[in-house]
Design a protein around this motif. Structure first.
Motif, short mmCIF file in Angstrom:
data_model
loop_
_atom_site.label_atom_id
_atom_site.label_comp_id
_atom_site.label_asym_id
_atom_site.label_seq_id
_atom_site.Cartn_x
_atom_site.Cartn_y
_atom_site.Cartn_z
N TYR A 1 0.84 -1.19 0.00
CA TYR A 1 0.00 0.00 0.00
C TYR A 1 0.88 1.24 0.00
CZ TYR A 1 1.00 0.45 5.05
OH TYR A 1 1.62 0.60 6.26
N PHE A 2 0.26 2.36 -0.27
CA PHE A 2 0.91 3.64 0.02
C PHE A 2 -0.11 4.52 0.73
CE2 PHE A 2 -0.95 4.90 -4.07
CZ PHE A 2 -1.41 6.18 -3.79
N ALA A 3 0.39 5.47 1.50
CA ALA A 3 -0.48 6.35 2.28
C ALA A 3 0.14 7.74 2.31
CB ALA A 3 -0.68 5.82 3.69
N LEU A 4 -0.73 8.75 2.31
CA LEU A 4 -0.31 10.14 2.38
C LEU A 4 -1.09 10.85 3.48
CD1 LEU A 4 -0.26 11.05 -1.43
CD2 LEU A 4 1.72 10.53 0.03
N GLY A 5 -0.46 11.82 4.12
CA GLY A 5 -1.13 12.56 5.17
C GLY A 5 -0.68 14.01 5.21
N VAL A 6 -1.57 14.88 5.66
CA VAL A 6 -1.24 16.29 5.89
C VAL A 6 -1.68 16.63 7.31
CG1 VAL A 6 -1.37 17.01 3.49
CG2 VAL A 6 -3.44 17.03 4.88
N LYS A 7 -0.91 17.53 7.95
CA LYS A 7 -1.17 17.88 9.34
C LYS A 7 -1.12 19.39 9.50
CE LYS A 7 1.53 13.82 10.70
NZ LYS A 7 2.52 13.27 11.65
N ASN A 8 -1.95 19.87 10.40
CA ASN A 8 -1.92 21.27 10.80
C ASN A 8 -1.87 21.32 12.32
OD1 ASN A 8 -3.90 23.77 11.70
ND2 ASN A 8 -2.46 24.32 10.09
N VAL A 9 -0.82 21.96 12.85
CA VAL A 9 -0.64 22.06 14.30
C VAL A 9 -0.63 23.53 14.67
CG1 VAL A 9 0.79 21.46 16.27
CG2 VAL A 9 0.74 19.95 14.28
N ASN A 10 -1.57 23.93 15.52
CA ASN A 10 -1.66 25.31 15.98
C ASN A 10 -1.33 25.38 17.46
OD1 ASN A 10 -3.12 27.09 13.72
ND2 ASN A 10 -3.96 25.02 13.68
N TYR A 11 -0.36 26.22 17.82
CA TYR A 11 -0.03 26.45 19.22
C TYR A 11 -0.78 27.69 19.70
CZ TYR A 11 3.60 22.95 19.89
OH TYR A 11 4.27 21.76 20.05
N LEU A 12 -1.81 27.49 20.53
CA LEU A 12 -2.52 28.62 21.09
C LEU A 12 -1.66 29.31 22.14
CD1 LEU A 12 -6.17 27.32 21.42
CD2 LEU A 12 -5.06 28.46 19.50
N PHE A 13 -0.92 28.53 22.90
CA PHE A 13 0.10 29.04 23.80
C PHE A 13 1.08 27.91 24.03
CE2 PHE A 13 -3.64 27.79 26.27
CZ PHE A 13 -3.12 26.81 27.12
N LYS A 14 2.15 28.19 24.76
CA LYS A 14 3.22 27.22 24.93
C LYS A 14 2.68 25.90 25.48
CE LYS A 14 7.85 26.70 26.88
NZ LYS A 14 8.91 27.34 27.70
N ASN A 15 3.05 24.81 24.83
CA ASN A 15 2.71 23.43 25.23
C ASN A 15 1.28 23.03 24.91
OD1 ASN A 15 5.30 23.01 26.29
ND2 ASN A 15 4.70 23.79 28.30
N PHE A 16 0.46 23.94 24.36
CA PHE A 16 -0.93 23.57 24.04
C PHE A 16 -1.14 23.60 22.53
CE2 PHE A 16 -5.45 24.45 23.36
CZ PHE A 16 -6.00 23.38 24.05
N GLN A 17 -1.49 22.43 21.98
CA GLN A 17 -1.68 22.28 20.54
C GLN A 17 -3.14 22.01 20.20
OE1 GLN A 17 0.46 18.88 19.12
NE2 GLN A 17 2.35 19.34 20.23
N LEU A 18 -3.55 22.52 19.06
CA LEU A 18 -4.75 22.05 18.38
C LEU A 18 -4.29 21.41 17.07
CD1 LEU A 18 -7.33 24.95 18.87
CD2 LEU A 18 -7.21 22.77 20.10
N ALA B 1 -6.89 18.07 20.77
CA ALA B 1 -6.41 19.16 21.61
C ALA B 1 -5.44 18.52 22.60
CB ALA B 1 -7.56 19.84 22.35
N VAL B 2 -4.20 19.01 22.60
CA VAL B 2 -3.13 18.36 23.36
C VAL B 2 -2.42 19.39 24.23
CG1 VAL B 2 -1.05 16.95 23.24
CG2 VAL B 2 -2.77 16.78 21.43
N TYR B 3 -2.29 19.06 25.50
CA TYR B 3 -1.46 19.87 26.39
C TYR B 3 -0.32 18.98 26.88
CZ TYR B 3 0.21 22.84 30.13
OH TYR B 3 1.01 23.61 30.93
N ASN B 4 0.91 19.39 26.55
CA ASN B 4 2.08 18.60 26.92
C ASN B 4 2.59 19.02 28.29
OD1 ASN B 4 2.73 16.84 24.53
ND2 ASN B 4 2.66 18.82 23.51
N THR B 5 2.32 18.19 29.29
CA THR B 5 2.79 18.45 30.65
C THR B 5 4.18 17.85 30.82
OG1 THR B 5 2.03 16.39 31.68
CG2 THR B 5 0.38 18.12 31.35
N PRO B 6 4.88 18.17 31.91
CA PRO B 6 6.18 17.54 32.15
C PRO B 6 6.11 16.02 32.27
CG PRO B 6 5.94 19.49 33.52
CD PRO B 6 4.60 19.26 32.88
N LEU B 7 4.95 15.49 32.64
CA LEU B 7 4.80 14.05 32.78
C LEU B 7 4.40 13.37 31.48
CD1 LEU B 7 3.00 13.74 36.23
CD2 LEU B 7 5.42 13.39 35.72
#
Length: 738
Positions: free
Chosen positions: A643-660, A698-704
């Protein structure tokens, strides 16, 4: 005229604006004293750097990496990095101290700032012959000895070491050993060294720049304020001299370690100075000629011995351990610049068997070149890691990892881990040897017992409404040799031998009393792969790239025993073998922007034959699993031999460590794996079916670890929408056929 700079963390960046304003208005600077951040700014000026050059450094990405303890990722040595795991925190234990654990002494790695200070200050130290009176501007800084509870005036020796000691804020940067003392930030006992200026240099006029104040009373809910109250003394923020003026840039709104606003802080210092410039001019009669100052600075800079290294020495460990580090460095006796050796320094500093490594440039007057002395400390013997994931689906998991380090001329690591969960259970143990030869490489061997128990139910947490329809048991030995390809890549030669057992129903309509089919595949594989990885995070990355290109040969014996739901009732044995090629590429762009784009591509080519029935064939086929949730699901529509697969991503940082995040993927099998009325597998029409995955998170990257809320759409399923909340990492031991 003497210039005094206070400490104050990030607020001390304002001192650069003070320098700019004084030079622009031809105010001569004859002496400098400083503490902490004031010590750094003052030392740069005393070493012949202009205010504009100092400003350029402080607003650069390089300085931000110093402040945040980040290494230059392109030089972190991928060959020495361990496999990714779901660990959230790690305890380091020294067995020689009866299992005494040691808490970290610092929040920020000093590796980048230590090397940077050496590069900036070694030439001036060499020219001054370690005497701070012989710098471009005579200079003093202040550090703190918390044993004697006294300030230590630094007036000679390595300028880089003096500044680093003055900046060693407790729990932020490690303290610095110096002449039998352990030195901390000078601000603990003298945060505004106007008395040092007066006593050491006795200038006719003193200008002080102060951005700090004495500590507030300790707060019962604020640990930092309590520590300050215990170990620090109040400082006198005044100048005990009639011929003096105090500049106080208003920078109290900025937190202690906030270095994201350096340009604004410099402007604040500049404006505060300009408000008092007429008073300064009225009291300082002498003027400096700007052109003469520039020429003098240029002559001084040209007279500095260039930072060229002729040798590298390792100290601090046993002879065998020192030899391991020395042989790990690509320095064969020729001369090298600091920039040449920086990747090698980062390589050693990022080795998990080395706790710390402090660089010092030692000048040789006879040759006019330097020796790079690296003073190393060994890391603790035993690492104990804890982690896993807590989720809204029945995939909760606990993780325990063990690592025991043995460091001599060769580094030996004993490894073990275990996963405990409803979906996945695993135990793995093995060893790894790192050989620091001219062509460095590692040899790693592990034995893994891996179990997956997929659920038909979509219930949450611990409720389960139906029995499992698929259980996988994967037990195997794996041995691999890894060789470096540049700093971020490696070539892996691997082999496995093991037994994969699948227990499954050949229909989704079954009773708890039905027996499963069982397909056992005793196999071995031989593979060769190239990997390159510079992703910033082990999950939900938003910077860097990952590339994997590999091929493998698989051979094994299939033994299938039909269950009560099988159409075919006879046991079956056969020999299967195939060759497979796979390439995966995942890259992010605009890494400095709050809006980042990513591209993903994956392709698999395989001549894999069918197993005895459709279900067994699909279970052994390569799976497309591009998002975090994918590995927790058994999705036949996203499995194919090629198979083959393709993907596109959009990452928005609303503030430090928080992604949409918003991601979309197209999966295109060369031929689907289909089932006939006897549940035998056959290939569908070429390039006929496409499947889509759309993922939002929606992702918030904590130290843990990450806290993530996912809403995913999988085309072609009866229930295409999936909601997933998880805290922690959805990372697992690799399967034998992956």
């Amino acid at each position: 005229m003497g210039l005094v700079f206070s400490g104050g963390g990030s607020s001390g960046v304002s001192h650069i604006g003070v320098l700019k304003a004084l030079e622009e208005n031809h105010i001569p600077i004859d002496y400098i004293t400083g503490t902490s951040m004031g010590a750094l700014v003052g030392a740069l000026y005393a070493s012949g750097y202009s205010p504009e050059e100092i400003e350029e450094l402080f607003v650069s990405d390089q300085f931000k990496k110093w402040a945040e303890g980040e290494l230059d990722e392109k030089y972190v040595y991928y060959l020495r990095e361990k496999d990714e795991d779901p660990s959230m925190f790690k305890l380091k234990i020294e067995l020689d101290t009866v299992l005494e654990t040691t808490l970290p002494t610092n929040l920020t790695s000093p590796v980048a700032v230590d090397y940077g200070l050496m590069r900036y200050f070694a030439p001036a130290t060499a020219k001054a012959d370690n005497d701070f009176d012989s710098l471009f501007i005579p200079y003093r800084c202040v550090a703190s000895d918390i044993v004697s509870k006294k300030a230590v005036i630094m007036d000679k020796g390595s300028l880089a070491t003096a500044v680093r000691a003055s900046m060693a804020y407790p729990f932020y940067l490690t303290p610095v050993p110096y002449q039998g003392k352990l030195l901390f930030d000078g601000g603990l006992y003298n945060n505004f060294p106007s008395d040092v200026m007066y006593d050491e240099f006795f200038p006719d006029y003193i200008i002080g720049s102060n951005v700090s104040s004495n500590f507030e009373p300790p707060d019962e809910d604020n640990l930092v304020s309590q520590i300050k109250a215990i170990i620090a003394d109040n400082s006198e923020y005044s100048i005990e001299c009639d011929n003096a003026i105090l500049i106080q840039p208003e920078s109290s709104e900025f937190s202690l370690f906030d270095f994201d606003n350096n340009q604004k802080l410099i402007q604040i210092g500049y404006e505060a100075t300009m408000k008092q410039i007429e008073s300064i001019k009225a009291q300082v009669e002498r003027r400096s000629n700007r052109m003469e100052l520039v020429e003098k600075r240029n002559r001084y800079r040209k007279s500095l011995p260039p930072l060229i290294f002729e040798d590298v020495e390792i100290s601090g460990l046993t002879p065998g351990q020192n030899k391991y580090i020395r042989k790990s460095l690509r320095f064969k006796g020729e001369t090298a610049t600091a920039e040449d050796l920086k990747p090698e320094y980062i390589k050693i500093a990022s080795d998990d068997k080395i706790k710390s490594i402090y660089p010092q440039a030692i000048y040789n007057k006879n040759t006019g070149k330097y020796t790079l002395n690296l003073r190393a400390k060994k890391e603790k013997d035993l690492f104990v890691s804890f982690g896993g994931a807590f989720s809204s689906r029945p995939i909760n998991e606990a993780y325990l990892g063990l690592q025991y380090n043995i460091l001599s001329k060769t580094a030996i690591t004993l490894l073990a881990n275990s996963y405990f969960g409803k979906l996945h259970n695993s135990v793995s143990a093995g060893f790894r040897f790192d050989f620091p030869f001219q062509l460095p490489f590692y040899w790693k061997t592990t034995f893994t017992i891996d179990g997956w128990d997929y659920f038909k139910s979509t219930s949450t947490f611990f409720e389960d409404t139906k029995p499992s329809f698929l259980v996988q048991e994967d037990n195997y030995f794996k041995s691999e040799f890894g060789f470096p390809v540049s700093y971020k890549g490696k070539l892996i030669l691997s082999g496995t031998a093991g037994e994969l057992t699948n227990k499954y129903y050949q229909t989704k309509n079954f009773l708890s009393t039905d027996t499963t089919d069982q397909t056992r595949f005793r196999n071995y594989t031989v593979g060769l792969a190239f990997e390159r990885n510079s992703h910033d995070l082990k999950q939900y990355a938003s910077k860097g790239s990952f590339l994997s290109v590999g091929g493998k040969f698989v051979r094994g014996a299939e033994h299938t025993v039909p269950g009560s739901t099988s159409v075919i009732k006879d046991e079956f044995d056969t020999i299967l073998n195939w060759f497979q090629l796979k390439i995966t590429y995942d890259k992010y762009f605009n890494s400095k922007s709050k809006v980042r784009l990513g591209l993903f591509g994956e392709g698999v080519y395989s001549v894999q034959p069918f197993f005895h029935n459709y279900t067994a064939s699909v279970l052994s086929a390569p799976a497309f699993q591009p998002i975090s949730e994918s590995k927790t699901l058994f999705q036949e529509n996203f499995r194919a031999h090629s198979y083959f697969a393709l993907g596109v991503k959009n990452v928005n940082y609303l503030f430090k460590n928080f992604q949409l995040r918003l991601e979309g993927y197209l999966f295109q099998p060369f031929q689907e794996i289909l089932s006939d009325n006897q549940n035998k597998a056959y290939h569908g029409t070429v390039w006929q079916l496409q499947q889509f995955i759309i993922s939002s998170a929606a992702v918030y990257n904590t130290p843990l670890g990450p806290i993530a809320v996912n809403l995913n759409y999988y085309e072609g399923f009866d229930e295409p929408w999936s909601f997933l909340f998880h805290f922690g990492y959805l990372i697992y031991n690799k399967k034998s056929l992956e």
